[in-house]
Design a protein around this motif. Sequence first.
Motif, PDB file in Angstrom:
ATOM      1  N   ARG A 165       0.825  -1.214   0.000  1.00  0.00           N
ATOM      2  CA  ARG A 165       0.000   0.000   0.000  1.00  0.00           C
ATOM      3  C   ARG A 165       0.859   1.263   0.000  1.00  0.00           C
ATOM      4  O   ARG A 165       0.565   2.221  -0.711  1.00  0.00           O
ATOM      5  CB  ARG A 165      -0.919   0.009   1.231  1.00  0.00           C
ATOM      6  CG  ARG A 165      -1.921  -1.119   1.279  1.00  0.00           C
ATOM      7  CD  ARG A 165      -3.052  -0.801   2.249  1.00  0.00           C
ATOM      8  NE  ARG A 165      -2.558  -0.346   3.535  1.00  0.00           N
ATOM      9  CZ  ARG A 165      -2.326  -1.139   4.566  1.00  0.00           C
ATOM     10  NH1 ARG A 165      -2.521  -2.450   4.450  1.00  0.00           N
ATOM     11  NH2 ARG A 165      -1.909  -0.654   5.717  1.00  0.00           N
ATOM     12  N   THR A 216       2.671   1.759  -3.500  1.00  0.00           N
ATOM     13  CA  THR A 216       1.718   2.158  -4.538  1.00  0.00           C
ATOM     14  C   THR A 216       1.248   3.593  -4.339  1.00  0.00           C
ATOM     15  O   THR A 216       1.184   4.380  -5.290  1.00  0.00           O
ATOM     16  CB  THR A 216       0.510   1.207  -4.539  1.00  0.00           C
ATOM     17  OG1 THR A 216       0.964  -0.132  -4.709  1.00  0.00           O
ATOM     18  CG2 THR A 216      -0.443   1.550  -5.667  1.00  0.00           C
ATOM     19  N   SER A 217       0.937   3.949  -3.104  1.00  0.00           N
ATOM     20  CA  SER A 217       0.449   5.300  -2.834  1.00  0.00           C
ATOM     21  C   SER A 217       1.518   6.355  -3.106  1.00  0.00           C
ATOM     22  O   SER A 217       1.245   7.389  -3.738  1.00  0.00           O
ATOM     23  CB  SER A 217      -0.024   5.398  -1.384  1.00  0.00           C
ATOM     24  OG  SER A 217      -0.475   6.706  -1.082  1.00  0.00           O
ATOM     25  N   TRP A 245      -6.012  12.300  -4.409  1.00  0.00           N
ATOM     26  CA  TRP A 245      -5.072  11.303  -3.884  1.00  0.00           C
ATOM     27  C   TRP A 245      -4.880  11.474  -2.384  1.00  0.00           C
ATOM     28  O   TRP A 245      -4.834  10.491  -1.636  1.00  0.00           O
ATOM     29  CB  TRP A 245      -3.751  11.426  -4.620  1.00  0.00           C
ATOM     30  CG  TRP A 245      -2.643  10.596  -4.047  1.00  0.00           C
ATOM     31  CD1 TRP A 245      -2.453   9.255  -4.212  1.00  0.00           C
ATOM     32  CD2 TRP A 245      -1.564  11.059  -3.225  1.00  0.00           C
ATOM     33  NE1 TRP A 245      -1.334   8.855  -3.535  1.00  0.00           N
ATOM     34  CE2 TRP A 245      -0.768   9.925  -2.925  1.00  0.00           C
ATOM     35  CE3 TRP A 245      -1.196  12.298  -2.722  1.00  0.00           C
ATOM     36  CZ2 TRP A 245       0.385  10.018  -2.123  1.00  0.00           C
ATOM     37  CZ3 TRP A 245      -0.066  12.395  -1.926  1.00  0.00           C
ATOM     38  CH2 TRP A 245       0.713  11.269  -1.645  1.00  0.00           C
ATOM     39  N   GLY A 263     -11.882   4.130  -2.196  1.00  0.00           N
ATOM     40  CA  GLY A 263     -11.884   3.627  -3.568  1.00  0.00           C
ATOM     41  C   GLY A 263     -12.480   4.606  -4.550  1.00  0.00           C
ATOM     42  O   GLY A 263     -11.996   4.761  -5.675  1.00  0.00           O
ATOM     43  N   LEU A 322      -9.905   7.142  -5.334  1.00  0.00           N
ATOM     44  CA  LEU A 322      -8.925   6.626  -6.289  1.00  0.00           C
ATOM     45  C   LEU A 322      -9.472   6.691  -7.716  1.00  0.00           C
ATOM     46  O   LEU A 322      -8.742   7.038  -8.654  1.00  0.00           O
ATOM     47  CB  LEU A 322      -8.559   5.184  -5.931  1.00  0.00           C
ATOM     48  CG  LEU A 322      -7.499   4.980  -4.859  1.00  0.00           C
ATOM     49  CD1 LEU A 322      -7.292   3.499  -4.589  1.00  0.00           C
ATOM     50  CD2 LEU A 322      -6.178   5.629  -5.270  1.00  0.00           C
ATOM     51  N   THR A 357      -0.514   5.851 -15.006  1.00  0.00           N
ATOM     52  CA  THR A 357      -0.907   6.051 -13.605  1.00  0.00           C
ATOM     53  C   THR A 357      -2.404   6.280 -13.477  1.00  0.00           C
ATOM     54  O   THR A 357      -3.038   5.802 -12.530  1.00  0.00           O
ATOM     55  CB  THR A 357      -0.135   7.244 -13.019  1.00  0.00           C
ATOM     56  OG1 THR A 357       1.267   7.078 -13.257  1.00  0.00           O
ATOM     57  CG2 THR A 357      -0.365   7.354 -11.524  1.00  0.00           C
ATOM     58  N   LEU A 402      -4.033   2.978 -13.766  1.00  0.00           N
ATOM     59  CA  LEU A 402      -3.781   2.208 -12.550  1.00  0.00           C
ATOM     60  C   LEU A 402      -4.729   2.635 -11.426  1.00  0.00           C
ATOM     61  O   LEU A 402      -5.281   1.781 -10.715  1.00  0.00           O
ATOM     62  CB  LEU A 402      -2.324   2.394 -12.114  1.00  0.00           C
ATOM     63  CG  LEU A 402      -1.932   1.760 -10.772  1.00  0.00           C
ATOM     64  CD1 LEU A 402      -2.077   0.243 -10.841  1.00  0.00           C
ATOM     65  CD2 LEU A 402      -0.508   2.155 -10.388  1.00  0.00           C
ATOM     66  N   CYS A 403      -4.931   3.939 -11.272  1.00  0.00           N
ATOM     67  CA  CYS A 403      -5.846   4.423 -10.232  1.00  0.00           C
ATOM     68  C   CYS A 403      -7.272   3.955 -10.490  1.00  0.00           C
ATOM     69  O   CYS A 403      -7.983   3.542  -9.558  1.00  0.00           O
ATOM     70  CB  CYS A 403      -5.791   5.945 -10.159  1.00  0.00           C
ATOM     71  SG  CYS A 403      -4.235   6.619  -9.541  1.00  0.00           S
ATOM     72  N   LEU A 452      -7.463   0.214  -9.630  1.00  0.00           N
ATOM     73  CA  LEU A 452      -7.481  -0.019  -8.180  1.00  0.00           C
ATOM     74  C   LEU A 452      -8.825   0.381  -7.577  1.00  0.00           C
ATOM     75  O   LEU A 452      -9.345  -0.312  -6.692  1.00  0.00           O
ATOM     76  CB  LEU A 452      -6.342   0.764  -7.514  1.00  0.00           C
ATOM     77  CG  LEU A 452      -4.922   0.307  -7.840  1.00  0.00           C
ATOM     78  CD1 LEU A 452      -3.911   1.223  -7.180  1.00  0.00           C
ATOM     79  CD2 LEU A 452      -4.704  -1.132  -7.401  1.00  0.00           C
ATOM     80  N   VAL A 485     -11.327  -2.346  -8.471  1.00  0.00           N
ATOM     81  CA  VAL A 485     -11.069  -3.552  -7.684  1.00  0.00           C
ATOM     82  C   VAL A 485     -11.581  -3.388  -6.259  1.00  0.00           C
ATOM     83  O   VAL A 485     -12.178  -4.317  -5.686  1.00  0.00           O
ATOM     84  CB  VAL A 485      -9.559  -3.880  -7.703  1.00  0.00           C
ATOM     85  CG1 VAL A 485      -9.229  -4.955  -6.678  1.00  0.00           C
ATOM     86  CG2 VAL A 485      -9.133  -4.330  -9.089  1.00  0.00           C
ATOM     87  N   MET A 486     -11.370  -2.222  -5.675  1.00  0.00           N
ATOM     88  CA  MET A 486     -11.857  -1.979  -4.317  1.00  0.00           C
ATOM     89  C   MET A 486     -13.379  -1.978  -4.269  1.00  0.00           C
ATOM     90  O   MET A 486     -13.980  -2.493  -3.312  1.00  0.00           O
ATOM     91  CB  MET A 486     -11.307  -0.653  -3.798  1.00  0.00           C
ATOM     92  CG  MET A 486      -9.829  -0.671  -3.481  1.00  0.00           C
ATOM     93  SD  MET A 486      -9.303   0.812  -2.608  1.00  0.00           S
ATOM     94  CE  MET A 486     -10.288   0.687  -1.121  1.00  0.00           C
TER      95      MET A 486
END
Length: 341
Positions: free
Chosen positions: A56, A59-60, A191, A207, A210, A257, A260-261, A264, A267-268
């Motif tokens: 975590r 990634t953050s 973010w 989430g 993100l 990026t 990717l956000c 994620l 997914v959350m």
Amino acid sequence: MAALGYTLPFYTGPKPTFPMDTALAVIITIFLTALVTFIIILPGIRGKTRLFWMLRVVTSLFIGAVILAVNFSSEWSVGQVNTNATYKAFSPEWVSVDVGLQIGLGGVNITLTGTPVQQLNETINYNEKFTWRLGESYAEEYTKALEKGLPDPVLYLAEKFSPRSPCGLYNQYRLAGHYASAMLWVAFLCWLLANVMLSMPVLIYGGHMLLATGLFQLLALFFFSMATPLISPCPLRVGTAVLYTHHGPAFWITLATGLLCILLGLVMAVAHKMQPHKLKAFFNQSAEDPVLEWGSEEGGPLSPRYRSMAESLETQDIPMSEASSETCFKEEHIKESDCAL
């Protein structure tokens, strides 16, 4: 001039340049320092929590560093060409040089490197920046470049991006840079909010933040792409060659990026719907804090020392044997008889 070795004494030499943009260097240093700090305290975390926590954090920090770095990067659109061109005004001498053009959200960066570097008894290695951010004047910087007597290829490219140029590149890239930079600042705020919410028992909203972070990064790319065509309306002809530009590393890193956000965040959202307990376990949270239903092994969350205070204070029904029950009944009967007398 021949007696002076073909040098022009009234021109200033190239100023020393830092190998990296100072703003990028500061941003990278700050995030690397934070990463090293987290790695130092990593051994103090036991079990699977260590791996989840490290994943975590890395990634953050990566997402935050990219958002800030690309905002100050000058490599959103880049181009480079090797050509033969006149070196300076009022001089018939030609030189072989590599001309580079980097366009960012706040200005352009023009590089000129000789091939070889030493030509005409001079070191041909220039790195000049012209900005159009709020509070700064591109026209004034271009005027100062004329007064300094910079080489012709640098002045030629800088003139193409000046406000008075008929090409209109100044207005296109300036507006694109302002809108894209604004979207990136909003993405950075999202973010920050995502990090705050992911450290609290509101994971689904983290989430969502993100997702917002990724969407605003993609909006920045959209504004930059719409206002800056890949084919320039004015050919950038430097000497005997034409300089073409294309999307640079900052553009593609922002795209990666942002995706990717969004991934994620999705997914959350799915994990919150399908496997909420595993999602809370990944973030070291649980429905009944501080209990985490992972296992009953030694030191695990189900061991007695991880039980909540509410469970410890609950009354426990302990079964009694028949003999004990009869003894208690006889004692109560004797007490009732004494009270009657």
